[in-house]
Write an enzyme that holds these catalytic residues in place. Structure first.
Site, PDB file in Angstrom:
ATOM      1  N   ASP A 182       0.854  -1.187   0.000  1.00  0.00           N
ATOM      2  CA  ASP A 182       0.000   0.000   0.000  1.00  0.00           C
ATOM      3  C   ASP A 182       0.892   1.240   0.000  1.00  0.00           C
ATOM      4  O   ASP A 182       1.858   1.315   0.774  1.00  0.00           O
ATOM      5  CB  ASP A 182      -0.913   0.005   1.226  1.00  0.00           C
ATOM      6  CG  ASP A 182      -1.994   1.063   1.129  1.00  0.00           C
ATOM      7  OD1 ASP A 182      -3.036   0.776   0.520  1.00  0.00           O
ATOM      8  OD2 ASP A 182      -1.793   2.170   1.655  1.00  0.00           O
ATOM      9  N   ILE A 183       0.589   2.195  -0.883  1.00  0.00           N
ATOM     10  CA  ILE A 183       1.355   3.439  -0.918  1.00  0.00           C
ATOM     11  C   ILE A 183       0.945   4.291   0.281  1.00  0.00           C
ATOM     12  O   ILE A 183      -0.245   4.569   0.481  1.00  0.00           O
ATOM     13  CB  ILE A 183       1.116   4.209  -2.221  1.00  0.00           C
ATOM     14  CG1 ILE A 183       1.463   3.334  -3.430  1.00  0.00           C
ATOM     15  CG2 ILE A 183       1.925   5.501  -2.249  1.00  0.00           C
ATOM     16  CD1 ILE A 183       1.124   3.960  -4.764  1.00  0.00           C
ATOM     17  N   ASN A 190      -2.373  12.728  -3.603  1.00  0.00           N
ATOM     18  CA  ASN A 190      -3.299  13.230  -4.619  1.00  0.00           C
ATOM     19  C   ASN A 190      -3.752  14.645  -4.306  1.00  0.00           C
ATOM     20  O   ASN A 190      -3.828  15.504  -5.190  1.00  0.00           O
ATOM     21  CB  ASN A 190      -4.521  12.303  -4.724  1.00  0.00           C
ATOM     22  CG  ASN A 190      -4.354  11.219  -5.768  1.00  0.00           C
ATOM     23  OD1 ASN A 190      -3.585  11.360  -6.701  1.00  0.00           O
ATOM     24  ND2 ASN A 190      -5.072  10.125  -5.592  1.00  0.00           N
ATOM     25  N   ASP A 199      -1.647   9.541 -10.634  1.00  0.00           N
ATOM     26  CA  ASP A 199      -1.632   8.458 -11.636  1.00  0.00           C
ATOM     27  C   ASP A 199      -0.208   8.078 -12.013  1.00  0.00           C
ATOM     28  O   ASP A 199       0.110   6.899 -12.178  1.00  0.00           O
ATOM     29  CB  ASP A 199      -2.407   8.886 -12.883  1.00  0.00           C
ATOM     30  CG  ASP A 199      -3.909   8.946 -12.658  1.00  0.00           C
ATOM     31  OD1 ASP A 199      -4.367   8.447 -11.606  1.00  0.00           O
ATOM     32  OD2 ASP A 199      -4.624   9.491 -13.519  1.00  0.00           O
ATOM     33  N   GLU A 226      -4.690   2.309  -4.461  1.00  0.00           N
ATOM     34  CA  GLU A 226      -3.236   2.423  -4.305  1.00  0.00           C
ATOM     35  C   GLU A 226      -2.633   1.166  -3.708  1.00  0.00           C
ATOM     36  O   GLU A 226      -1.510   1.173  -3.214  1.00  0.00           O
ATOM     37  CB  GLU A 226      -2.874   3.627  -3.427  1.00  0.00           C
ATOM     38  CG  GLU A 226      -3.282   3.511  -1.975  1.00  0.00           C
ATOM     39  CD  GLU A 226      -4.688   4.036  -1.690  1.00  0.00           C
ATOM     40  OE1 GLU A 226      -4.942   4.403  -0.539  1.00  0.00           O
ATOM     41  OE2 GLU A 226      -5.516   4.085  -2.622  1.00  0.00           O
TER      42      GLU A 226
END
Length: 312
Positions: A182-183, A190, A199, A226
């Site tokens: 997971d980011i 964002n 993106d 993500e």
């Protein structure tokens, strides 16, 4: 002769498997087809099924109906009942020309019949037509299993792959490992840099995953949003941890600025790792659950780290 691989085998060409108990028939068909396709042959049903379910399956099977031990109809039925081989087109080659014989084969899933004695032109034309259709179906299938943004596998392909690899690992008594990534603080990323930058961040992470999975059987997939997943067939706990640590370092190595992250000043990732030996009483969903728990633990401990699931 049970199996012959590589009659003029060339990379990038489609492969036809010829199944016939007559060496003379195998030789004739092999010579006829080898200029356009790679050719594999089998003289019995058992070998044919092994080749069809191998790591390098054929694109099309020419199957003699009258076979010893296991006849062509039975072989076709077994192929069509297996998720791993059901999409391989089967053309029956037979001396029988009764309508009921042909209907029986088509009902079992064969796509065509070639009746002996056959002409070379007819055989090549039919094989060519069905190979073209197979290529088109494969293209559509692959397109439906690729994530449009990142160009790696999507959730659908992940689900298909982990099920297939779980079954294979069970048969071969091998482990399966799974990484869930997971980011960290991606929503903030964002909000800070905009969705176009978000993106691009996802694309960079996906490329990093793909580049750090070295074996052909490994799979990197976008699991959702993500979150990403890596399926590692045949990899034990130590190997899975090493790969996870390498990916974790590679994400940091991208050095993408993330000024609103509480984990670091760059984009980082949290990774959960789990390994299981498939057993009859537990399915692949248990592996996903364990990797997800390890990922949750990584987040709870501050993110930007790798956590391995430990038995409860």
């Amino acid at each position: 002769m049970n199996e012959v691989k590589g009659m003029d085998e060339k990379a990038g060409r489609q492969t036809v498997l010829i199944v016939d108990d007559s060496p003379v028939n195998l030789q004739m068909l092999g010579k006829l087809l080898q200029d356009e396709w790679n050719v594999k042959v089998a003289t019995n049903g058992k070998t044919a099924l092994q080749i069809a379910s191998s790591e390098d399956p054929p694109d099309l099977i020419l199957l003699d109906v009258m076979m010893p031990e296991i006849d062509g109809y039975t072989i076709c039925r077994i192929l069509k009942a297996s998720p791993e081989t059901k999409d391989i087109p089967v053309i029956f080659v037979t001396a029988m020309n009764q309508v009921e014989d042909e209907a029986r084969g088509l009902e079992m899933g064969a796509i065509d019949y070639i009746v002996k004695p056959y002409s070379a032109a007819t055989v090549k034309a039919r094989v060519r037509n069905h190979m073209e259709l197979k290529s088109y179906r494969d293209m559509l299938k692959n397109a439906s299993r690729v994530d449009g943004l990142t160009n790696i596998a999507n959730r659908r392909r992940f689900d298909e792959t982990i099920q297939t690899e779980w079954k294979r690992a069970f048969r071969q008594s091998e482990p399966v490992s799974l990484l869930m990534l997971d980011i960290d603080f991606f929503k903030r990323y964002n909000d800070t840099y905009g969705h176009q930058a978000g993106d691009e961040c996802l694309r960079q992470i996906a490329m990093t995953l793909a580049m750090n999975l070295k074996r052909p059987g490994d799979l990197a997939a976008r699991y959702g949003g993500e979150e990403f997943a890596c399926v590692l067939p045949g990899v034990g706990p130590a190997g899975a941890l090493k790969i996870a640590q390498r990916i974790h370092a590679a994400v940091r190595g991208l050095a993408m600025p993330h000024e609103d992250s509480d984990a670091a000043v760059i984009v980082t990732a949290s990774i959960g790792v789990a390994t299981m030996m498939p057993a009859g009483n537990e399915g692949w969903d248990k592996l996903v659950e364990r990797a997800d728990k390890a990922l949750y633990q990584a987040k709870q401990e501050g993110r930007d780290r790798v956590v391995v699931f430990e038995k409860e």
